[in-house]
Scaffold this motif. Structure first.
Motif, mmCIF file in Angstrom:
data_model
loop_
_atom_site.group_PDB
_atom_site.id
_atom_site.type_symbol
_atom_site.label_atom_id
_atom_site.label_comp_id
_atom_site.label_asym_id
_atom_site.label_seq_id
_atom_site.Cartn_x
_atom_site.Cartn_y
_atom_site.Cartn_z
ATOM 1 N N UNK A 223 0.827 -1.209 0.000
ATOM 2 C CA UNK A 223 0.000 0.000 0.000
ATOM 3 C C UNK A 223 0.860 1.257 0.000
ATOM 4 N N UNK A 224 1.957 1.216 0.750
ATOM 5 C CA UNK A 224 2.838 2.391 0.813
ATOM 6 C C UNK A 224 3.581 2.582 -0.500
ATOM 7 N N UNK A 225 3.971 1.493 -1.146
ATOM 8 C CA UNK A 225 4.601 1.606 -2.461
ATOM 9 C C UNK A 225 3.664 2.306 -3.434
ATOM 10 N N UNK A 226 2.415 1.910 -3.421
ATOM 11 C CA UNK A 226 1.435 2.532 -4.317
ATOM 12 C C UNK A 226 1.220 3.997 -3.968
ATOM 13 N N UNK A 227 1.201 4.315 -2.674
ATOM 14 C CA UNK A 227 1.018 5.706 -2.261
ATOM 15 C C UNK A 227 2.173 6.582 -2.741
ATOM 16 N N UNK A 228 3.401 6.109 -2.543
ATOM 17 C CA UNK A 228 4.565 6.908 -2.938
ATOM 18 C C UNK A 228 4.657 7.043 -4.451
ATOM 19 N N UNK A 229 4.454 5.940 -5.145
ATOM 20 C CA UNK A 229 4.667 5.934 -6.595
ATOM 21 C C UNK A 229 3.491 6.480 -7.383
ATOM 22 N N UNK A 230 2.305 6.526 -6.749
ATOM 23 C CA UNK A 230 1.128 6.817 -7.561
ATOM 24 C C UNK A 230 0.109 7.715 -6.885
ATOM 25 N N UNK A 231 -0.544 7.236 -5.837
ATOM 26 C CA UNK A 231 -1.719 7.948 -5.335
ATOM 27 C C UNK A 231 -1.380 9.230 -4.590
ATOM 28 N N UNK A 232 -0.178 9.327 -4.032
ATOM 29 C CA UNK A 232 0.220 10.531 -3.302
ATOM 30 C C UNK A 232 1.612 10.977 -3.746
ATOM 31 N N UNK A 233 1.874 10.806 -5.039
ATOM 32 C CA UNK A 233 3.219 11.057 -5.576
ATOM 33 C C UNK A 233 3.669 12.497 -5.389
ATOM 34 N N UNK A 234 2.732 13.426 -5.381
ATOM 35 C CA UNK A 234 3.107 14.839 -5.233
ATOM 36 C C UNK A 234 3.763 15.113 -3.885
ATOM 37 N N UNK A 235 3.368 14.366 -2.867
ATOM 38 C CA UNK A 235 3.948 14.543 -1.528
ATOM 39 C C UNK A 235 5.155 13.642 -1.279
ATOM 40 N N UNK A 236 5.457 12.765 -2.235
ATOM 41 C CA UNK A 236 6.612 11.887 -2.109
ATOM 42 C C UNK A 236 7.420 11.926 -3.408
ATOM 43 N N UNK A 237 8.073 13.033 -3.715
ATOM 44 C CA UNK A 237 8.875 13.088 -4.950
ATOM 45 C C UNK A 237 9.993 12.060 -4.920
ATOM 46 N N UNK A 238 10.264 11.463 -6.070
ATOM 47 C CA UNK A 238 11.314 10.450 -6.176
ATOM 48 C C UNK A 238 12.295 10.837 -7.289
#
Length: 496
Positions: A223-238
């Motif tokens: 779930x966290x992978x999906x959040x970082x990479x997709x659903x909340x990507x704006x708050x987790x820049x990579x």
């Protein structure tokens, strides 16, 4: 005897009298500042990483073979307890420095908040390497001898270590949303705080993926992978390009000279290349070993010396007495093109690795997007990290090399394809090839008849021998909980 004792007392009193005043710079601060600690701590950590990558990870993972019938050869899984100390001591030593950065920076929240975030990322990076190398290790009570007089820290369970690392990375992401650091203090990103933030979140994905197969935490990790990479990507820049890869680029000036220069030239070129490593590159016509187009002084981008005009290696794990001829090897020359002077060897995490993380997540249905696109991007950036002007279309290259993406292949075939390319993307990156092989079993490595440990890849390093005498109670508790202090004992995330 009384006279001797009296004289010693006088000498000691003389040595300590006004010690603090005498040894304090009247024009400076008695406490090191974060900007003074950061670069030395990064350089030292990468020194430990690079030297053990060269003579331990590379030998296990068939990048190189140090040919000999002597005992203690890593390429045969012939592990000696003396291997344990170097990384354990070095990493914990640098954790003290990174924790000092956080502590000192926290006293000036207006300016040094960014140093706190960078410190948390670096602590997470080192602790993850520690626990992935040894298993359960001191974490919550580590590095507290000076401040809390804890000289025998308990060993914490790997699960608890990882979950707290995730907390650190969350805090770092928040701390680095604003702020700045002094550019000259930062040899990785030159003071660009947002790039540090991207590295921290990319590291987060690496570590989440490592735990994703562990049933008790897999749902939350996925779930966290999906959040970082997709659903909340704006708050987790990579990391978004090769330029944003976390690499300490060695300039050769001052403290930024490659640790490989500490290795004697004859020792650096002594290991031959493993057949597994070089045969693929040769079969693919990989540009990283292409001399005529990209090389200088007849040496290619990775500084690999050919053998009779071709690239050939030594089979790893060969039995004593077989004595294969050393062929291609890493060229050693401090004044020409070789890895000894290569700026990019200070590898922490690169863009290509991130793309392969996303490719695996896409194959498993955890994130949307095309696994093929992630795979192609990973292969492309793995090459252009080293050859930015490479002109060939990546699909053309992969098709000609017979390693193109095939959607109809099985999930296991796709994993093998991803991790074979990731193997090369992880070249020079601490112990990551070993960690990922232990997690996935990919890429499949050939097994020679001379392997020890029943032919099974070592699952960990043992604890340093001195720990048994300096921290006996907690050592025994750790061994009782984790399993025997042997290389065959799996760490928590490896166990079913």
């Amino acid at each position: 005897m009384k006279k001797i004792i009296l004289m010693l007392s006088i000498l000691l009193a003389s040595c300590t009298k006004d010690f603090q005043e005498i040894n304090t710079d009247p024009n400076g601060t008695p406490v090191a500042l974060p900007q003074q600690l950061l670069a030395p701590a990064l350089v030292s950590t990468l020194t430990y990483n690079m030297l053990r990558n060269r003579n331990f990870n590379n030998e296990l993972m068939q990048v190189t073979v140090d040919p000999s019938d002597a005992e203690g050869k890593v390429f045969r899984y012939d592990y000696r307890a003396t291997w344990a100390d170097y990384l354990y001591n070095g990493w914990y030593s640098e954790l003290t420095n990174f924790k000092d950065i956080y502590k000192i920076a926290s006293q000036d929240l207006n300016y040094n908040k960014s140093y706190m975030g960078i410190s948390l990322i670096c602590q997470s990076w080192i602790y993850s390497m520690l626990t992935d190398t040894y298993g359960d290790v001191p974490y919550f009570q580590s590095n507290l001898a000076k401040d809390s007089s804890i000289y025998e820290p308990r060993f914490d369970k790997q699960k608890d270590i990882y979950l707290d690392i995730f907390k650190k990375l969350e805090e770092a992401n928040t701390l680095l949303s604003v702020g700045t650091v002094i550019s000259g203090s930062d040899p990785v990103y030159g003071g660009n705080v947002q790039k540090w933030r991207k590295f921290g979140n990319s590291l987060y994905l690496r570590l989440l993926l490592r735990l994703s197969g562990k049933a008790e935490v897999s749902d939350s990790c996925i779930a966290k992978i999906k959040e970082i990479a997709e659903t909340n990507a704006a708050n987790y820049p990579i990391i978004a390009s090769n330029d944003e890869s976390a690499i300490l680029r060695w300039t050769g000036v001052g403290p930024y000279s490659s640790p490989y220069l500490s290795v004697r030239e004859q020792d650096f070129r002594a290991p031959g290349l493993g057949s597994f490593f070089i045969d693929h590159l040769a079969a693919w016509n990989d540009p990283r070993i292409d001399i005529p187009t990209y090389g200088t002084n007849n040496i290619n981008r990775w500084g690999i010396a050919p053998y009779s005009g071709t690239f050939q290696g030594i089979p790893s794990g060969y039995a004593p007495g077989e004595n294969p001829v050393k062929k291609s090897y890493f060229y050693s020359n401090t004044s020409a093109s070789s890895l000894m002077t290569e700026p990019l060897t200070g590898m922490m995490m690169n863009y290509a690795e991130l793309k392969f993380i996303l490719a695996e997540a896409a194959v498993k249905g955890w994130v949307s997007g095309s696994a093929e696109t992630y795979y192609n991007d990973g292969a492309l950036n793995s090459i252009t990290q080293w050859i930015p002007t490479w002109p060939v279309n990546i699909k053309t290259f992969l098709s000609a090399a017979d390693i193109e993406w095939i959607e109809s292949e099985t999930p296991d075939q796709k994993m093998e394809k991803i991790h074979l390319q990731k193997y090369y993307a992880l070249f020079l990156t601490d112990m990551e090839q070993w960690f990922e092989y232990r997690r996935t079993g990919h890429p499949v490595l050939p097994q020679g008849s001379g392997l020890k440990n029943n032919g099974v890849m070592p699952a960990r390093m043992t604890y340093p021998v001195y720990v048994q005498s300096t921290n006996p109670t907690n050592y025994k508790i750790a061994v009782a909980a984790q399993g025997p202090d042997e290389i065959s004992t799996q760490v928590w995330w490896q166990k079913p």
